[in-house]
Design an enzyme around this catalytic site. Structure first.
Site, PDB file in Angstrom:
ATOM      1  N   TYR A   8      29.320  19.483  18.362  1.00 48.82           N
ATOM      2  CA  TYR A   8      29.963  20.954  18.421  1.00 48.82           C
ATOM      3  C   TYR A   8      28.991  21.841  18.054  1.00 48.82           C
ATOM      4  O   TYR A   8      28.034  21.724  17.257  1.00 48.82           O
ATOM      5  CB  TYR A   8      31.392  21.200  17.984  1.00 48.82           C
ATOM      6  CG  TYR A   8      31.422  21.381  16.381  1.00 48.82           C
ATOM      7  CD1 TYR A   8      31.594  20.151  15.571  1.00 48.82           C
ATOM      8  CD2 TYR A   8      31.126  22.794  16.117  1.00 48.82           C
ATOM      9  CE1 TYR A   8      31.643  20.481  14.151  1.00 48.82           C
ATOM     10  CE2 TYR A   8      31.330  22.946  14.417  1.00 48.82           C
ATOM     11  CZ  TYR A   8      31.415  21.759  13.732  1.00 48.82           C
ATOM     12  OH  TYR A   8      31.617  21.964  12.203  1.00 48.82           O
ATOM     13  N   CYS A   9      29.244  23.366  18.571  1.00 46.25           N
ATOM     14  CA  CYS A   9      28.351  24.459  18.068  1.00 46.25           C
ATOM     15  C   CYS A   9      29.245  25.685  17.861  1.00 46.25           C
ATOM     16  O   CYS A   9      30.252  25.508  17.187  1.00 46.25           O
ATOM     17  CB  CYS A   9      27.255  24.541  19.109  1.00 46.25           C
ATOM     18  SG  CYS A   9      27.791  25.048  20.785  1.00 46.25           S
ATOM     19  N   ARG A  10      28.766  26.586  18.419  1.00 49.54           N
ATOM     20  CA  ARG A  10      29.471  28.029  18.159  1.00 49.54           C
ATOM     21  C   ARG A  10      30.531  28.117  19.102  1.00 49.54           C
ATOM     22  O   ARG A  10      31.406  28.972  18.650  1.00 49.54           O
ATOM     23  CB  ARG A  10      28.466  29.289  18.242  1.00 49.54           C
ATOM     24  CG  ARG A  10      27.548  29.243  17.317  1.00 49.54           C
ATOM     25  CD  ARG A  10      26.373  30.148  17.669  1.00 49.54           C
ATOM     26  NE  ARG A  10      25.097  30.351  16.694  1.00 49.54           N
ATOM     27  CZ  ARG A  10      24.003  30.820  16.933  1.00 49.54           C
ATOM     28  NH1 ARG A  10      23.774  31.094  18.103  1.00 49.54           N
ATOM     29  NH2 ARG A  10      23.258  30.742  15.895  1.00 49.54           N
ATOM     30  N   GLY A  11      30.617  27.652  20.106  1.00 53.60           N
ATOM     31  CA  GLY A  11      32.004  27.619  21.011  1.00 53.60           C
ATOM     32  C   GLY A  11      31.236  27.468  22.446  1.00 53.60           C
ATOM     33  O   GLY A  11      30.184  27.199  22.810  1.00 53.60           O
ATOM     34  N   CYS A  57      27.949  28.894  23.899  1.00 54.49           N
ATOM     35  CA  CYS A  57      26.699  28.467  22.975  1.00 54.49           C
ATOM     36  C   CYS A  57      26.208  27.092  23.631  1.00 54.49           C
ATOM     37  O   CYS A  57      26.846  26.405  23.968  1.00 54.49           O
ATOM     38  CB  CYS A  57      26.921  28.248  21.440  1.00 54.49           C
ATOM     39  SG  CYS A  57      25.657  27.615  20.526  1.00 54.49           S
TER      40      CYS A  57
END
Lengths: 224, 224
Positions: B179-182, B185
DNA sequence: TGACTATTCAACTAATCAGTTGAATAGTAA
DNA sequence: TTACTATTCAACTGATTAGTTGAATAGTCA
């Protein structure tokens, strides 16, 4: 890859900014606030927001492009309305954010209400507690259509511009609680001022039906 | 009275429109989105949003005037951040409204992710259920600072640009969830694409920490 | 103190938006 | 169909905003 992800982001945020752009004008916010009371024609919206009809129509187009309002034709008139509760809730969220973060808002409110000798409004909790009491009467001072579209249970409809003529039907033994569209509508302020001049015991509830509904409280519909 | 109440309304809605104006630019929304991951210097924000430093600084001034961000000096750098969770929550609400109402958003997403052969991301519920499993490892592919500021409990920090070098430490028997920032992203998209090319079983969780937090789920802080 | 650097300000151009006015459109009613 | 009316469109002016560039500022570190 970098070039593409930049393009993707530019496109995505540009979409979201359409909503921001729609919210960037005071008049459009006023229109949203009005529409959160229920649907209206362009003409009525224009009158209430002090806009020319052409200008009002253009603002409504802009709101429509951002999908914040939708239109429906009925006979000669086009009625505008909020497409669903999410939009009304979002406008409430924006308003609340402004009330919390923009110190100027409080200043303007204080300034205006001091000017008119307005007392502290009663809280939602107090209103809920007192709704059943015999010696309390709740007045909905908005235009009749808005009352019909939804009102506080047990409230009586007395539009502010008809209040003068209906004073005789009110008892000076009861305490009167008046409400209107919300904190930035001044119908209830005017109503309370008039009632007090005539010797009634009157107070103001400053929220409107959208806030009442958002808090999960029951709303009565129809002639009441 | 009419004159005065018009003035009052004009002033009030003008205040709220300051927030709308601040939200009316794609770049400012991108900055808000970045800041909802944690505070950053002007320089970093400019780099991440592909802006000149002067231009980025000006956008930040505008956001600051609307009280949507605040600044703090530390040594040579000025750090910008969201003043409280309400602002982050509001940005999430705006985003959600856009995702629901602006059909174009879905189109852009679909278009981009098809282009990159991206599979359906796993749901929040599935992630929660699988977090404890031995054969599952959760990767936080954001820069280390953001991981430190808050991450999904039990997630491991592997910034996307260091992933290549750390492949040897990952097992092909485990399923990897990145996962990352949202959703906007693309770090996790890149990470999953790389992992799959190398024969790993990898999937993407598309939300970020702000959404995770807003859903009331626990966030781990620090080196992990 | 002085050299240095991150950040902000100031001035400018091009682009966008608000509001006005008058004409066009789309629908109703006879 | 024709007359009528509410609404929208089109064209225009003045005001506001985005983004660029180069200089000024404010703070750090030696």
């Amino acid at each position: 890859m970098f070039r593409q992800s930049r393009m993707f982001k530019d496109e995505i945020y540009k979409q979201f900014s359409r909503i921001g752009k729609a919210l960037a004008s005071p008049k459009r916010l006023e229109l949203l606030d009005l529409l959160s009371q229920g649907e209206r024609t362009v003409e009525k919206l224009a009158r209430e927001a002090s806009l020319s009809i052409a200008n009002c129509s253009k603002h409504l187009q802009l709101l429509r492009e951002a999908r914040l309002v939708e239109a429906r034709r009925e006979g000669l008139y086009v009625f505008y309305r909020l497409p669903d509760d999410a939009v009304g809730a979002f406008w409430l969220a924006l308003r609340r954010l402004g009330e919390e973060r923009l110190t100027e808002v409080e200043g303007i409110l204080k300034n205006y209400f001091q000017l008119h000798g307005e007392l502290k409004p009663i809280s939602r909790q107090e209103l809920i507690e007192r709704i059943g009491e015999k010696r309390v009467v709740v007045l909905d001072v908005r235009p009749v259509e808005e009352y019909t579209a939804g009102h506080v249970p047990s409230a009586v409809s007395v539009p502010v511009d008809k209040l003068q003529r209906r004073l005789s039907k009110l008892s000076r033994d009861q305490e009167i609680i008046a409400y209107c569209r919300g904190p930035y509508c001044l119908f209830a302020v005017r109503a309370v001022a008039l009632l007090r001049r005539r010797g009634f015991k009157a107070r103001r509830y400053q929220e409107g039906i959208p806030e009442w509904k958002a808090a999960g409280l029951p709303v009565a519909v129809g002639e009441g």
